[in-house]
Design a protein around this motif. Structure first.
Motif: not given
Length: 131
Positions: A109-117, A119-131
């Motif tokens: 299971y992953c949550d997408i954490v968006t970061g700053p944009a 040049d029109g591209v949003t950067y982010g991170d994924m935080r995942c855990e097993t279920g």
């Protein structure tokens, strides 16, 4: 014509057992207003909910499927796993132990954490855990 035939074949596949239950004994039952089709191989049984329902949860469906399976088989359902459309149960018949649950791969299971944009591209991170 081709589309109609393809559509009919896809619908027919919705009420068939998974590969491990091909050739298994087929049973149909109704419990608590829900219709089910079950395929039994030894002390394992695969249960498909065949009636349309609006957003049922797994516990709601299992609470209806278990008594129907026990009534049909004369065995006690010891465990059930799956989802609201398809589940597998382990049966204890005539005092014998139910088979162990099958080892299944863990779900990620992953949550997408968006970061700053930039040049029109949003950067982010994924935080995942097993279920």
């Amino acid at each position: 014509m081709k589309r109609s035939l393809t559509f009919c074949l896809l619908l027919a596949a919705c009420n068939t057992p998974s590969q491990g239950y091909w050739g298994a004994d087929k049973m149909q039952f109704t419990e608590g207003g829900m219709r089910f089709t079950a395929y039994r191989k030894g002390n394992l049984i695969e249960v498909l909910r065949t009636s349309p329902e609006v957003l049922p949860t797994f516990p709601q469906v299992a609470l209806r499927a278990v008594p129907g399976v026990e009534r049909l088989t004369g065995c006690k359902a010891v465990w059930a796993e799956g989802d609201q459309a398809l589940m597998e149960m382990g049966l204890s018949c005539d005092g014998a132990k139910a088979p162990k649950r099958k080892r299944r791969p863990k779900t990620l299971y992953c949550d997408i954490v968006t970061g700053p944009a930039r040049d029109g591209v949003t950067y982010g991170d994924m935080r995942c855990e097993t279920g």
